[in-house]
Design an enzyme around this catalytic site. Structure first.
Site, PDB file in Angstrom:
ATOM      1  CB  CYS A  81      -1.042   0.015   1.313  1.00  0.00           C
ATOM      2  SG  CYS A  81      -0.401   0.209   2.743  1.00  0.00           S
ATOM      3  CB  THR A 135       2.629   3.991   4.876  1.00  0.00           C
ATOM      4  OG1 THR A 135       1.398   3.090   5.094  1.00  0.00           O
ATOM      5  CG2 THR A 135       2.132   5.320   4.375  1.00  0.00           C
ATOM      6  CG  HIS A 165      14.373 -16.142  17.477  1.00  0.00           C
ATOM      7  ND1 HIS A 165      14.568 -14.680  17.835  1.00  0.00           N
ATOM      8  CD2 HIS A 165      15.668 -16.311  17.060  1.00  0.00           C
ATOM      9  CE1 HIS A 165      15.830 -14.459  17.837  1.00  0.00           C
ATOM     10  NE2 HIS A 165      16.387 -15.560  17.054  1.00  0.00           N
TER      11      HIS A 165
HETATM   12  C1  RB5 Z   1      -4.217   5.339   0.275  1.00  0.00           C
HETATM   13  O1  RB5 Z   1      -3.987   6.486   0.035  1.00  0.00           O
HETATM   14  C2  RB5 Z   1      -3.253   5.360   1.607  1.00  0.00           C
HETATM   15  O2  RB5 Z   1      -3.911   5.524   2.903  1.00  0.00           O
HETATM   16  C3  RB5 Z   1      -2.812   3.428   1.719  1.00  0.00           C
HETATM   17  O3  RB5 Z   1      -2.348   3.057   0.765  1.00  0.00           O
HETATM   18  C4  RB5 Z   1      -1.963   3.083   2.983  1.00  0.00           C
HETATM   19  O4  RB5 Z   1      -0.692   3.905   2.847  1.00  0.00           O
HETATM   20  C5  RB5 Z   1      -2.606   2.995   4.105  1.00  0.00           C
HETATM   21  O5  RB5 Z   1      -1.654   2.768   5.237  1.00  0.00           O
END
Ligand code: RB5
Length: 148
Positions: free
Chosen positions: A65, A67, A133
């Site tokens: 995604c 981030t 672990h």
């Molecule tokens: C989408 O804009 C963004 O919020 C998503 O890809 C992600 O980074 C969410 O954590």
């Protein structure tokens, strides 16, 4: 090794790049979408990838995604999933060696394409070390049993 990959709209392009690279390397990889940059909700794709891994239909999962944070939070809501958001090769190595993570999450707005490929490849080739672990992962499973 059977892999599964998914992404939201922010991760779509990087997902395609990672998938093409892994296919070229001979990995068997299922893509559950998304298949364009049209806005979607990342939990839907995180749940699909994570449930396939938790159900044993894929050995490891890859989620992208913007981030890596949203998909990792969502994937970790599924029992048996250890999703690690990695933006360095060191984190990817540790995620497997120490945490036996079964899903890697990458942020397309955090890491460059070539770096993301190197991160994912490290994750796929590193092995869990076991030993001390394992005891810690057993404790995580206990937390899951108590709270999920
Ligand atoms: C989408 O804009 C963004 O919020 C998503 O890809 C992600 O980074 C969410 O954590």
């Amino acid at each position: 090794m059977k892999l599964i990959i998914g992404a939201d709209h922010a991760g779509y392009k990087l997902k395609e790049i990672i998938k093409a690279h892994l296919q070229e390397k001979g990995y068997d990889i299922d893509d559950i979408g998304t298949f364009s940059e049209e806005s979607v909700d990342y939990p839907d794709f995180a749940e699909k990838v994570a449930s396939e891994v938790a159900g044993g239909r894929a050995e490891l999962g890859i989620l992208v995604c913007g981030t890596g944070i949203g998909v990792s939070i969502a994937a970790n809501k599924i029992s048996g999933i250890r999703a690690a958001n990695c933006s360095t090769i060191f984190e990817a190595r540790m995620a497997r060696a120490h945490n036996n993570a079964n899903v890697i999450c990458v942020g397309s707005r955090v890491v460059g394409d070539a770096h993301a490929i190197a991160i994912v490849e490290t994750f796929l080739t590193e092995k869990f070390e076991g030993g001390r672990h394992r005891r810690r992962l057993d404790k995580i499973s206990e937390i899951e049993r108590k709270w999920f």
